[in-house]
Design an enzyme around this catalytic site. Structure first.
Site, PDB file in Angstrom:
ATOM      1  N   GLU A   1     -12.090  10.439  -4.319  1.00 20.07           N
ATOM      2  CA  GLU A   1     -11.995  10.375  -2.856  1.00 20.07           C
ATOM      3  C   GLU A   1     -11.265  11.592  -2.297  1.00 20.07           C
ATOM      4  O   GLU A   1     -11.656  12.162  -1.278  1.00 20.07           O
ATOM      5  CB  GLU A   1     -11.287   9.094  -2.421  1.00 20.07           C
ATOM      6  CG  GLU A   1     -11.192   8.946  -0.898  1.00 20.07           C
ATOM      7  CD  GLU A   1     -10.578   7.631  -0.459  1.00 20.07           C
ATOM      8  OE1 GLU A   1      -9.777   7.649   0.513  1.00 20.07           O
ATOM      9  OE2 GLU A   1     -10.899   6.588  -1.068  1.00 20.07           O
TER      10      GLU A   1
ATOM     11  N   GLU B   1      -8.535  11.987  13.104  1.00 20.82           N
ATOM     12  CA  GLU B   1      -7.644  10.870  13.411  1.00 20.82           C
ATOM     13  C   GLU B   1      -6.702  11.139  14.584  1.00 20.82           C
ATOM     14  O   GLU B   1      -5.718  11.866  14.453  1.00 20.82           O
ATOM     15  CB  GLU B   1      -6.820  10.487  12.171  1.00 20.82           C
ATOM     16  CG  GLU B   1      -6.019   9.226  12.369  1.00 20.82           C
ATOM     17  CD  GLU B   1      -5.489   8.657  11.063  1.00 20.82           C
ATOM     18  OE1 GLU B   1      -4.638   7.765  11.128  1.00 20.82           O
ATOM     19  OE2 GLU B   1      -5.928   9.100   9.988  1.00 20.82           O
TER      20      GLU B   1
ATOM     21  N   GLU C   1      -7.463  -2.317   4.307  1.00 25.17           N
ATOM     22  CA  GLU C   1      -6.745  -1.087   4.645  1.00 25.17           C
ATOM     23  C   GLU C   1      -6.827  -0.822   6.147  1.00 25.17           C
ATOM     24  O   GLU C   1      -5.842  -0.441   6.780  1.00 25.17           O
ATOM     25  CB  GLU C   1      -7.353   0.076   3.855  1.00 25.17           C
ATOM     26  CG  GLU C   1      -6.631   1.402   4.007  1.00 25.17           C
ATOM     27  CD  GLU C   1      -7.251   2.506   3.150  1.00 25.17           C
ATOM     28  OE1 GLU C   1      -7.001   3.687   3.458  1.00 25.17           O
ATOM     29  OE2 GLU C   1      -7.978   2.182   2.190  1.00 25.17           O
TER      30      GLU C   1
ATOM     31  N   LYS D   1       0.853  -1.186   0.000  1.00 21.49           N
ATOM     32  CA  LYS D   1       0.000   0.000   0.000  1.00 21.49           C
ATOM     33  C   LYS D   1       0.886   1.231   0.000  1.00 21.49           C
ATOM     34  O   LYS D   1       1.912   1.273   0.697  1.00 21.49           O
ATOM     35  CB  LYS D   1      -0.897   0.008   1.241  1.00 21.49           C
ATOM     36  CG  LYS D   1      -1.747   1.261   1.389  1.00 21.49           C
ATOM     37  CD  LYS D   1      -2.493   1.254   2.712  1.00 21.49           C
ATOM     38  CE  LYS D   1      -3.265   2.532   2.935  1.00 21.49           C
ATOM     39  NZ  LYS D   1      -3.894   2.566   4.268  1.00 21.49           N
TER      40      LYS D   1
END
Length: 461
Positions: A447, A268, A312, A219
């Site tokens: 996105e 986050e 993910e 990733k």
């Protein structure tokens, strides 16, 4: 006017003058007092009127807020930034004269700041006012913990200072903040926006998927920039007010350097520490909100069962678990994620709780966690090397740890996403997404458009 016990403040300053005389160097003094309710945004605006650089941090879910005005000292580190910052902080706290009868997190001596995403990436002029790692101890700090409010005054005392004069000046300065009322300036209009090389960025997504399909990474997180031209320089107070209203369940932050201000609303958390109790957050896997309740529920259900997003998310869960296990005891992680809803987006969310072992600090955890797979990729070094070599921007403090710590072993850091760097009447916004083997460049591009929305909306877009 600040309410203090006059004898207590003067006594503290007397002690500081004696220490300054004995050491022939300035003595840092920190004095915390509980105060009546005050609007943190008014306090923030008052700092601008006083010509002070400002810092702002709030956790809306916890009803917690810190506002810093001015700077009494800096913690700046280039090499070994985690260890060096911790060393400077411990030295500062151990030598400071601190009066803080409260156990409330965020009171006493507090430092607020952050660091660059990648110190090995070449700096550009965009971030020239922001150090590799920089934390400020403000001259004045307002702390809001639910319905309780505290004011901390920090000052450096020299052997030549006069107790009465200094105490009078400190009270006078505090009074300017606590009695301040002013309307926030009107918002700005967006005159122009430019997405920096969007087609080239989509090509980079394809390049990353090729690398992943060659088993050279699993990733890679790629970010991009949108540059805005505004009708005039925005009032940061107004920007913060809009973010507080629109971005619930987020950390709202601002770090100001003259006309440059890094500001955002990130969902986050990286790590929170209260004494030795640690809380980290796995927040990866993203979908838009639905236009109706039924549509929203259907999108949530799809997100919870989507292999790409679950994969993910699981990357992040396992990474955090492995990163903290050396430093922590009693690690607790739920078996599966839940939905974490925001205004524009919803994410997969898993909390991680643990007890920090003796002898370790919040910086040990930050060093291990940053960057998480949600901001760097998997494996870490391979993804960072790709980002460093091919990404089209200098991330600066975007995607990096920002937060605070206090002299009572409390602190909290978030990952600085959903953010922008405001520079006079211009701004750069940043957004990124995780690229995996089956990523579609157009879908990833869409996105990022959703992730630009929180900052774009408060700047007139």
């Amino acid at each position: 006017m600040i309410e203090t016990k006059k004898a207590l403040l003067e006594s503290l300053l007397d002690q500081a003058i004696v220490l300054a005389n004995n050491t022939d160097s300035a003595q840092l003094v920190s004095f915390t007092k509980k105060i009546d309710e005050i609007d943190p945004l008014q306090f923030f605006e008052a700092a601008k009127d006083q010509g002070m650089n400002r810092t702002f941090w709030t956790s809306t879910a916890d009803e917690f807020c810190l506002v810093g005005a001015g700077t009494v000292c800096h913690l700046i580190a280039d090499e070994n930034r985690f260890q060096e910052t911790e060393k400077q902080w411990e030295n500062l706290v151990s030598n400071a004269l601190i009066h803080n009868p409260y156990q409330t997190p965020g009171t006493g001596l507090v430092a607020l700041g952050g660091m660059r995403f990648d110190p090995k990436k070449d700096n550009t002029d965009l971030w020239k006012k922001f150090k590799n790692s920089e934390f400020r101890v403000p001259r004045l700090t307002l702390t809001k913990q639910k319905s309780a409010f505290y004011l901390t005054i920090n000052t450096e005392v020299t052997k030549d200072d006069h107790t009465g004069q200094l105490a009078h000046q400190l009270r006078k300065t505090a009074g300017c903040f606590l009695g301040y009322t002013n309307s926030h300036p009107v918002a700005v209009r967006l005159k122009q926006k430019e997405e920096i090389a969007p087609e080239q960025w989509k090509g980079l997504v394809k390049q990353a998927t090729d690398k992943i399909n060659q088993n050279k990474a699993e990733k890679i997180v790629l970010a991009r920039e949108m540059r805005l031209k505004l009708s005039k320089q925005p009032a940061i107070t107004t920007v913060l007010k809009k973010l507080l209203t629109s971005q619930t369940n987020s950390y709202i932050f601002a770090f100001e350097h003259d006309d440059d201000c890094f500001v955002g609303a990130t969902p986050e958390r990286l790590v929170k520490l209260e004494q030795n109790q640690l809380l980290s957050t796995c927040l990866a896997g993203t979908a838009p909100r639905g236009k109706t309740t039924a549509e929203d529920k259907e999108i949530s259900k799809t997100l919870l069962h989507d292999p790409k997003n679950r994969g993910e998310h699981d990357y992040v869960v396992q990474m955090i678990k492995n990163a903290i296990k050396h430093y922590c005891l009693d690690i607790q992680i739920p078996d599966k994620p839940v939905i974490y809803p925001l205004k524009n987006l919803q994410h997969l969310y898993t909390p991680v709780r643990a007890t920090l072992k003796n002898g370790y600090s919040i910086f040990d955890i930050i060093k291990e966690l940053h960057p998480t797979p949600a901001l760097g990729g998997v494996p870490r070094e391979a993804s960072l090397t790709f980002i460093r070599e091919y990404e089209l921007l200098d991330r600066g403090w975007y995607g990096a740890p920002v937060g605070w710590l206090d002299s009572n072993q409390n602190g909290e850091f978030a990952v600085a996403i959903r953010s922008g760097l405001i520079q006079g009447d211009e701004a750069s916004l940043f957004a990124g997404c995780g690229v995996v083997k089956d990523s579609d460049p157009e879908a990833e591009y869409e996105e990022t458009l959703i992730k630009f929305a929180p900052m774009l909306s408060v700047l007139g877009g």
